[in-house]
Design an enzyme around this catalytic site. Structure first.
Site, short mmCIF file in Angstrom:
data_model
loop_
_atom_site.label_atom_id
_atom_site.label_comp_id
_atom_site.label_asym_id
_atom_site.label_seq_id
_atom_site.Cartn_x
_atom_site.Cartn_y
_atom_site.Cartn_z
N LYS A 81 64.12 30.77 45.70
CA LYS A 81 65.55 30.66 45.39
C LYS A 81 66.14 29.44 46.08
O LYS A 81 65.50 28.84 46.96
CB LYS A 81 66.24 31.97 45.80
CG LYS A 81 65.74 33.19 45.00
CD LYS A 81 66.40 34.48 45.48
CE LYS A 81 65.96 35.68 44.66
NZ LYS A 81 66.60 36.94 45.14
N TYR A 112 68.71 38.12 35.16
CA TYR A 112 69.22 39.25 35.95
C TYR A 112 70.08 40.20 35.10
O TYR A 112 70.94 40.88 35.64
CB TYR A 112 70.03 38.73 37.14
CG TYR A 112 69.17 38.26 38.31
CD1 TYR A 112 68.26 39.12 38.94
CD2 TYR A 112 69.29 36.96 38.80
CE1 TYR A 112 67.49 38.69 40.01
CE2 TYR A 112 68.52 36.52 39.89
CZ TYR A 112 67.63 37.41 40.49
OH TYR A 112 66.86 36.98 41.55
N PHE A 172 78.08 42.59 42.70
CA PHE A 172 77.62 41.32 43.25
C PHE A 172 77.07 40.36 42.19
O PHE A 172 76.63 39.26 42.53
CB PHE A 172 76.57 41.55 44.35
CG PHE A 172 75.33 42.30 43.89
CD1 PHE A 172 74.30 41.65 43.24
CD2 PHE A 172 75.22 43.68 44.10
CE1 PHE A 172 73.16 42.34 42.79
CE2 PHE A 172 74.08 44.37 43.67
CZ PHE A 172 73.06 43.70 43.01
N ARG A 198 55.03 41.72 45.52
CA ARG A 198 56.21 42.41 46.05
C ARG A 198 56.00 42.82 47.51
O ARG A 198 56.92 42.79 48.31
CB ARG A 198 56.54 43.65 45.21
CG ARG A 198 56.85 43.36 43.74
CD ARG A 198 58.29 43.09 43.46
NE ARG A 198 59.15 44.23 43.69
CZ ARG A 198 60.48 44.19 43.46
NH1 ARG A 198 61.05 43.08 43.00
NH2 ARG A 198 61.21 45.25 43.70
N THR A 244 64.14 44.17 49.45
CA THR A 244 65.28 43.32 49.07
C THR A 244 66.13 42.86 50.26
O THR A 244 66.50 41.69 50.35
CB THR A 244 66.17 44.09 48.05
OG1 THR A 244 65.32 44.55 46.99
CG2 THR A 244 67.25 43.19 47.49
N ARG A 289 60.25 37.81 53.37
CA ARG A 289 61.64 38.09 53.74
C ARG A 289 61.75 38.59 55.17
O ARG A 289 62.70 38.26 55.89
CB ARG A 289 62.24 39.12 52.75
CG ARG A 289 62.52 38.53 51.36
CD ARG A 289 62.85 39.63 50.37
NE ARG A 289 63.23 39.12 49.05
CZ ARG A 289 63.32 39.88 47.96
NH1 ARG A 289 63.05 41.18 48.03
NH2 ARG A 289 63.67 39.35 46.80
N ASN A 298 67.88 35.91 50.26
CA ASN A 298 66.55 36.47 50.56
C ASN A 298 65.38 35.63 50.05
O ASN A 298 64.28 36.12 49.86
CB ASN A 298 66.46 37.95 50.14
CG ASN A 298 66.65 38.15 48.66
OD1 ASN A 298 66.77 37.19 47.91
ND2 ASN A 298 66.68 39.40 48.23
N HIS A 343 62.08 35.46 44.77
CA HIS A 343 62.08 36.51 43.74
C HIS A 343 60.64 36.84 43.34
O HIS A 343 59.81 35.94 43.27
CB HIS A 343 62.85 36.04 42.50
CG HIS A 343 62.59 36.90 41.29
ND1 HIS A 343 63.25 38.08 41.06
CD2 HIS A 343 61.68 36.79 40.27
CE1 HIS A 343 62.78 38.64 39.94
NE2 HIS A 343 61.83 37.87 39.44
N GLU A 346 59.56 37.41 32.23
CA GLU A 346 60.18 36.36 33.04
C GLU A 346 59.41 35.04 32.94
O GLU A 346 60.03 33.97 32.90
CB GLU A 346 60.29 36.84 34.50
CG GLU A 346 61.30 37.98 34.64
CD GLU A 346 61.28 38.68 35.99
OE1 GLU A 346 60.55 38.23 36.90
OE2 GLU A 346 62.00 39.69 36.14
P1 ADP Z 1 64.63 42.35 44.31
O1 ADP Z 1 64.91 40.86 44.24
O2 ADP Z 1 64.09 42.73 45.66
O3 ADP Z 1 63.81 42.85 43.15
P2 ADP Z 1 67.03 43.53 43.04
O4 ADP Z 1 66.35 43.42 41.72
O5 ADP Z 1 67.64 44.84 43.42
O6 ADP Z 1 66.05 43.09 44.25
O7 ADP Z 1 68.20 42.45 43.12
C1 ADP Z 1 67.97 41.16 42.68
C2 ADP Z 1 68.60 40.18 43.63
O8 ADP Z 1 70.01 40.36 43.63
C3 ADP Z 1 68.21 40.36 45.10
O9 ADP Z 1 66.98 39.77 45.42
C4 ADP Z 1 69.37 39.70 45.80
O10 ADP Z 1 69.24 38.26 45.78
C5 ADP Z 1 70.55 40.09 44.92
N1 ADP Z 1 71.21 41.29 45.42
C6 ADP Z 1 70.80 42.57 45.29
N2 ADP Z 1 71.64 43.43 45.89
C7 ADP Z 1 72.64 42.66 46.43
C8 ADP Z 1 73.81 42.92 47.19
N3 ADP Z 1 74.15 44.17 47.51
N4 ADP Z 1 74.57 41.88 47.57
C9 ADP Z 1 74.24 40.61 47.24
N5 ADP Z 1 73.15 40.30 46.52
C10 ADP Z 1 72.35 41.29 46.12
#
Ligand code: ADP
Length: 169
Positions: free
Chosen positions: A29, A69, A77, A105, A111, A122, A132, A135, A146
């Protein structure tokens, strides 16, 4: 000890699922890129033994971030997330390997980086969910979806790793 002579519990369906060759979409990212973590992050997947099939530096348009997304579009968010992902270049990667989706993962960690185990990307390199650094696709189906979304035809490489027999039997 006696325990050493216990027969192994063999679950063929689990073994089969774990040994499936899969593809996953990994993306550094904008924060990971700006912080100079590109080499560090790529290195972890290389050292694990996965095969890189696609790699590019890319400024993501808003529409693509929204499509990527789309499952999160109702989250509060979401607008912040789209701004974050489009705020600078990202490094797009396609990786292939046995069980690569779940394994990537695990290498990435959960996350919220504060909950991510030390030793994960992370867990070692980030402090906040909104920054974070990386992805990783959450299922083999999303891996395919994707990769197709972020890479054009001709941007992926088919190649045979010389080390293949030393990594998998
Ligand atoms: P992951 O990336 O671990 O699969 P998610 O699919 O739940 O997690 O969310 C996608 C991305 O959205 C996260 O990696 C993070 O960058 C962002 N995100 C998720 N939850 C939040 C939050 N509560 N506040 C801000 N950003 C968030």
């Amino acid at each position: 000890s006696k325990n050493l002579h216990k027969p192994h519990i063999f679950l063929p369906h689990l073994v089969a699922a774990m040994e499936e060759v899969e593809e996953t979409y990994i993306m550094i990212k904008p924060d990971g890129f700006q912080r100079g973590l590109v080499g560090e992050i790529i290195s972890r997947f290389e050292k694990k033994g996965f095969k890189l099939k696609g790699l590019k530096l890319f400024q993501c348009p808003k529409e693509l971030a929204q499509e990527h997304y789309k499952d999160l579009q109702s989250k509060p968010f979401f607008p912040k997330l789209i701004n974050y992902i489009t705020s600078g270049p990202v490094v797009c990667m396609a990786w292939e390997g046995i069980g690569v989706v779940a394994s990537a993962r695990k290498l990435i960690g959960v996350t919220n980086p504060l909950n991510a185990e030390p030793g994960t990307i992370r867990g070692d390199l980030a402090v906040q969910t909104g920054r974070n650094v990386v992805h990783g696709s959450d299922s083999p189906e999303n891996g395919k979806r994707e990769i197709a979304l972020w890479f054009k035809e001709g941007e992926l490489c088919e190649w045979t790793p010389l080390l293949g027999p030393w990594l998998t039997e």
